[in-house]
Motif scaffolding. Structure first.
Motif, PDB file in Angstrom:
ATOM      1  N   SER A  14      -0.234   4.195  -6.054  1.00 40.56           N
ATOM      2  CA  SER A  14      -0.857   3.125  -6.827  1.00 40.56           C
ATOM      3  C   SER A  14      -2.040   2.547  -6.074  1.00 40.56           C
ATOM      4  O   SER A  14      -1.924   1.534  -5.378  1.00 40.56           O
ATOM      5  CB  SER A  14       0.168   2.027  -7.114  1.00 40.56           C
ATOM      6  N   GLN A  15      -3.196   3.214  -6.206  1.00 41.60           N
ATOM      7  CA  GLN A  15      -4.427   2.689  -5.617  1.00 41.60           C
ATOM      8  C   GLN A  15      -4.280   2.387  -4.121  1.00 41.60           C
ATOM      9  O   GLN A  15      -4.954   1.540  -3.579  1.00 41.60           O
ATOM     10  CB  GLN A  15      -4.864   1.409  -6.353  1.00 41.60           C
ATOM     11  N   ASP A  17      -2.104   0.769  -2.538  1.00 44.62           N
ATOM     12  CA  ASP A  17      -1.493  -0.507  -2.144  1.00 44.62           C
ATOM     13  C   ASP A  17      -0.341  -0.238  -1.184  1.00 44.62           C
ATOM     14  O   ASP A  17       0.462   0.676  -1.405  1.00 44.62           O
ATOM     15  CB  ASP A  17      -0.938  -1.240  -3.366  1.00 44.62           C
ATOM     16  N   ARG A  92       1.595  -1.537  -9.626  1.00 50.06           N
ATOM     17  CA  ARG A  92       1.353  -2.302  -8.399  1.00 50.06           C
ATOM     18  C   ARG A  92       2.653  -2.831  -7.815  1.00 50.06           C
ATOM     19  O   ARG A  92       3.672  -2.911  -8.500  1.00 50.06           O
ATOM     20  CB  ARG A  92       0.427  -3.486  -8.681  1.00 50.06           C
ATOM     21  N   ASN A  94       4.429  -5.862  -4.759  1.00 50.50           N
ATOM     22  CA  ASN A  94       4.203  -7.049  -3.937  1.00 50.50           C
ATOM     23  C   ASN A  94       4.923  -6.899  -2.599  1.00 50.50           C
ATOM     24  O   ASN A  94       5.510  -5.858  -2.295  1.00 50.50           O
ATOM     25  CB  ASN A  94       4.637  -8.325  -4.678  1.00 50.50           C
ATOM     26  N   PHE A 162      -6.340  -5.996  -9.224  1.00 52.05           N
ATOM     27  CA  PHE A 162      -5.894  -6.079  -7.836  1.00 52.05           C
ATOM     28  C   PHE A 162      -4.865  -7.202  -7.682  1.00 52.05           C
ATOM     29  O   PHE A 162      -5.072  -8.314  -8.143  1.00 52.05           O
ATOM     30  CB  PHE A 162      -7.075  -6.309  -6.902  1.00 52.05           C
ATOM     31  N   SER A 163      -3.749  -6.876  -7.031  1.00 48.55           N
ATOM     32  CA  SER A 163      -2.654  -7.826  -6.761  1.00 48.55           C
ATOM     33  C   SER A 163      -2.207  -8.587  -8.006  1.00 48.55           C
ATOM     34  O   SER A 163      -2.119  -9.815  -7.991  1.00 48.55           O
ATOM     35  CB  SER A 163      -3.069  -8.814  -5.660  1.00 48.55           C
ATOM     36  N   ARG A 363     -10.112  -5.001  -2.219  1.00 51.17           N
ATOM     37  CA  ARG A 363      -9.030  -4.598  -3.109  1.00 51.17           C
ATOM     38  C   ARG A 363      -7.740  -5.343  -2.784  1.00 51.17           C
ATOM     39  O   ARG A 363      -7.660  -6.059  -1.796  1.00 51.17           O
ATOM     40  CB  ARG A 363      -8.820  -3.086  -3.003  1.00 51.17           C
ATOM     41  N   GLY A 366      -1.058  -5.447  -1.597  1.00 46.15           N
ATOM     42  CA  GLY A 366       0.379  -5.343  -1.703  1.00 46.15           C
ATOM     43  C   GLY A 366       1.134  -6.568  -1.230  1.00 46.15           C
ATOM     44  O   GLY A 366       2.356  -6.561  -1.134  1.00 46.15           O
TER      45      GLY A 366
END
Length: 398
Positions: A14-15, A17, A92, A94, A162-163, A363, A366
């Protein structure tokens, strides 16, 4: 059972992260074992999260009995609804290892068979279990009955680029609205989902906060999902567009319609910058004017509430392509500060010409923040000249 990553190792992170625990979220194709590659039982893709030696499945194609998946007509739980192929768009994580992922349902599954017009869903593992928190065609929370998440072949769910999922357990997602929504007028919304509750942060056509040069009657009609950001305090930095309006005392035109607002939870909003306004910054001519564009790539927002961005400007002594661009940081206490500006000398003047390029790339990281704009206030930027030199710098708000 017995399935393995396919021979092409078709894994899509995922990008890139990654959180502080070293976890990443990714999807992949599968082969072997119980894998079915076509038909009603197809299950050869999925999503996983983890770190070396500790990888756990988030979802698998064909999975059913998902919390929150309801029949589109009755609104009642439907355990026969099945997930479609895993997707990477908007996926994404966290810092707690929780994820958000837009996905699709399997067409034809369910008591009321899923169609290509209502197969998009928004999934998350907030709360510890995979659950659906929104489905295409459902009533949009906080809006009059008849406003729905838009149906059709395009997903109505766009988590912030992003986030979008932060360490406070919030998801920020832009949604396209259908039903009674009027296309191009009030058919776009920004929501916050937290602890099972949806909060409408912004909707197209809302009156803009009257601050600075923004006059009563001004409306926010659109936003940029890449430069609109949210941090772990659920503060939202909204990079938006004012609707053009010739009836206002100062008409809104394409020259002054881009704005950046900060919306702290429970506090008054703040206007950071608006295209067409005087800059009023040290080191700039008194007539210098912002040429701010919300689509300018690379903006960052950290957990100190600082927002980094680049912008062009005009004024006396300012020449396009020579000294008309800079990187800035806005701080909640100190306001806007200049980080670096084209036309200035950086590096050894014997080997490097004055700067002609300044860029940032902040960007998501995470952890509910920005990779290039740290939670200790450091900003990474790249400065280049017109003879091919490039230098990477870091800077901090004084």
């Amino acid at each position: 059972t017995g399935a393995i990553w396919n021979s092409n190792l078709n894994i899509s992170p995922s990008q890139n992260d990654v959180n502080n625990a070293g976890q990443v979220v990714f999807n992949s194709q599968l082969t072997g074992g119980d894998t079915v590659t076509s038909g009603a039982g197809q299950n050869n893709s999925g999503v996983w999260i983890g770190s070396p030696g500790n990888v756990q499945m988030v979802m698998r194609q064909g999975q059913s009995n998902i919390l929150g998946l309801n029949d589109i007509n009755s609104g009642l739980p439907d355990p026969t609804l099945q997930l479609g192929a895993a997707t990477t768009f908007g996926m994404r994580l966290n810092g707690l290892g929780e994820v958000v992922l837009p996905n699709k349902l399997r067409v034809g599954s369910g008591a009321t068979p899923v169609t290509t017009a209502d197969d998009d869903v928004l999934l998350t593992t907030l709360g510890g279990s995979l659950r659906c928190i929104a489905r295409q065609g459902e009533q949009a929370p906080g809006l009059p009955t008849g406003y729905t998440f838009r149906t059709g072949t395009v997903s109505p769910f766009s988590p912030l680029s992003f986030s979008p999922i932060n360490n406070a357990g919030s998801i920020h997602v832009v949604t396209s609205l259908g039903g009674l929504a009027v296309p191009g007028v009030d058919d776009l919304a920004l929501y916050r989902y937290k602890a099972g509750t949806w909060t409408l942060v912004w909707r197209a056509g809302d009156l803009a906060p009257v601050l600075g040069s923004v006059l009563p009657g001004s409306k926010l009609v659109s936003l940029n999902t890449g430069n609109t950001r949210a941090n772990n305090a659920d503060t939202v930095a909204l990079a938006g567009v004012l609707g053009q309006d010739a009836t206002l005392e100062t008409p809104i035109t394409s020259a002054n319609d881009d704005v950046l607002y900060i919306f702290p939870v429970g506090q008054p909003p703040q206007l950071v910058v608006r295209a067409g306004d005087l800059m009023n910054l040290p080191g700039f001519p008194s007539d210098a004017v912002w040429n701010y564009e919300i689509a300018q790539a690379g903006a960052g927002f950290n957990n100190l509430g600082q927002y980094a961005f680049t912008s062009r400007f005009t004024g006396t002594g300012i020449t396009p392509g020579v000294n008309d661009n800079a990187a800035f940081i806005w701080d909640p206490v100190q306001g806007i500060q200049v980080v670096a500006r084209t036309g200035q000398q950086y590096g050894d003047p014997l080997t490097m010409a004055p700067a002609t390029q300044i860029s940032i790339d902040c960007r998501g990281n995470g952890e509910g923040g920005s990779a290039g704009c740290s939670d200790t206030g450091w900003l990474a930027l790249r400065i280049g000249d017109n003879i091919g030199n490039q230098i990477v710098y870091r800077a901090k708000v004084n």
